[in-house]
Write an enzyme that holds these catalytic residues in place. Structure first.
Site, PDB file in Angstrom:
ATOM      1  N   LYS A   1       1.064  -1.463   0.161  1.00  0.00           N
ATOM      2  CA  LYS A   1      -0.125   0.199  -0.010  1.00  0.00           C
ATOM      3  C   LYS A   1       0.746   0.992   0.490  1.00  0.00           C
ATOM      4  CE  LYS A   1      -3.734   2.176   2.673  1.00  0.00           C
ATOM      5  NZ  LYS A   1      -3.151   3.613   2.398  1.00  0.00           N
TER       6      LYS A   1
ATOM      7  N   GLU B   1     -10.022  10.776  12.055  1.00  0.00           N
ATOM      8  CA  GLU B   1      -9.557   9.581  13.065  1.00  0.00           C
ATOM      9  C   GLU B   1      -8.743  10.187  13.862  1.00  0.00           C
ATOM     10  OE1 GLU B   1      -6.515   6.969  10.511  1.00  0.00           O
ATOM     11  OE2 GLU B   1      -6.630   8.572   8.957  1.00  0.00           O
TER      12      GLU B   1
ATOM     13  N   GLU C   1      -6.660  -2.914   0.910  1.00  0.00           N
ATOM     14  CA  GLU C   1      -5.920  -2.021   1.105  1.00  0.00           C
ATOM     15  C   GLU C   1      -6.360  -2.133   2.793  1.00  0.00           C
ATOM     16  OE1 GLU C   1      -6.324   2.493   0.758  1.00  0.00           O
ATOM     17  OE2 GLU C   1      -7.136   1.716  -1.081  1.00  0.00           O
TER      18      GLU C   1
END
Length: 375
Positions: free
Chosen positions: A207, A259, A304
């Protein structure tokens, strides 16, 4: 508190850190930022638009701050401040502190937009306004350095002065020019993307996250207003945490993020994997629902996302043997996009603190890619 702090400082011949908390009036993050930025001060502010929790801190105390460095240096500085802290009886025995950790250590080049910003620095603020949630009372927490030769009277007099929240009413729109200027040529950007694709195809990267900076200029006769941008983010980005770091002459670093890297309460740690994204259709609810379902069913986005989950688990394994949480990703819907989200929590080994958790996690594969060093 001041009497005990002064007595301890005199007896041991070295400074102590006194902390006092008082009820306070609410603080406007945008107004506080404008006042602080105009004065050239250092400050940090954040608002969680999900819960309404908010904090604004300003005025680093030099005696309890760490120079830019590693999380290990920050832990040492924090431990030093905690060991010298004198508080009221039922107050938690740890100071409030601000710590901003960059993706990579070392000095930033003169061309970096973040040169001069206090990234990698831990600092104990002189004043912190905070509230735990929407509708709850606000608290002003004040840290004071008490030196062995300090006279208690002047300290008491200074602390007795009423402290107004650092807020100014009103804000300007975030003034920007019509077109941004890329900081990287188109050919170079395309070359980096092609190289990343080749590395993924060859198995060298699982990734990778690429970014291309742009520069906005204010229209003629106007200037950029960070406080106006914060106010716009507060209106337009529900479900995120809006944050700003005013860094004196280095300017203001601000944004909105969905986040939370990590939260530690006692030995309980909570974190999340947030990766896999699709745009929302705000004009057609049925199409928007379909977009979310496509994301949940996407093999590419699922792969992912699992790379991020696995990266988080591996990073925390040495300090958190049992990390539980969601077994399948859920949909996290924001103003303009849907994300895949997996929430994780566990119990830390004794002696592990938040800064060690941050050192192991940051940056997660969601932003730093995988494997981290190569990405």
């Amino acid at each position: 508190v001041l009497t005990r702090a002064a007595a301890t400082a005199r007896a041991e011949g070295r400074p102590t850190l006194a902390r006092l908390a008082h009820p306070a009036d609410p603080v406007s993050l945008s107004g506080a930022l404008r006042a602080t930025h105009a004065a050239g001060d250092v400050a940090f502010g954040a608002v969680d638009l999900g819960t309404g929790a908010a904090v604004f801190a300003r005025g680093p105390l030099p005696a309890w701050s760490a120079e830019p460095g590693t999380p290990a240096a920050a832990r040492a500085a924090f431990a030093h401040a905690a060991a010298r802290l004198v508080t009221e009886g039922d107050d938690p025995a740890a100071p409030l502190a601000v710590f901003a950790l960059p993706f990579q250590g070392g000095p930033r080049p003169d061309t970096s937009p973040w040169r001069g910003a206090p990234l990698g620095t831990l600092w104990v603020p002189a004043e912190v306004w905070s509230t735990p949630r929407t509708g709850a009372d606000w608290t002003l927490t004040r840290h004071v350095t008490v030196r062995p030769d300090a006279a208690e009277g002047p300290l008491r007099a200074a602390l007795a002065r009423p402290m107004a929240p650092p807020a100014l009413r009103g804000f300007n729109r975030p003034a920007v020019g019509p077109e941004p200027t890329p900081l990287e040529a188109e050919a170079a950007w395309r070359g980096r993307v092609a190289a990343a694709v080749r590395a993924c195809d060859a198995g060298a990267l699982a990734k990778v996250v690429l970014a291309r900076g742009v520069r906005y200029g204010a229209p003629e006769g106007e200037r950029f207003d960070p406080a106006g941008t914060v106010e716009a983010l507060l209106r337009r980005e529900p479900g995120t945490t809006v944050f700003a770091i005013a860094a004196g002459e280095a300017g203001v670093f601000l944004g909105a993020t969905p986040e939370l890297l990590a939260q530690v309460q006692g030995r309980r740690v909570s974190t999340q994997a947030l990766a896999g994204t699709i745009g929302r259709d705000r004009d057609d609810r049925a199409l928007d629902v379909q977009a979310g379902q496509r994301l949940l069913a996407s093999e590419k986005d699922g792969r992912e996302h699992q790379a991020v989950v696995q990266g988080v688990r591996e990073a925390l394994a040495p300090i958190c043997p049992l990390l539980g949480g969601d077994t399948q990703p859920r949909l996290r819907s924001l103003a303009s996009v849907h994300h895949l989200e997996t929430r994780l929590e566990g119990r830390l080994r004794p002696g592990v603190d938040l800064l060690e958790v941050i050192e192991r996690l940051h940056p997660t594969p969601a932003l730093g890619g995988s494997p981290r060093a190569a990405a």
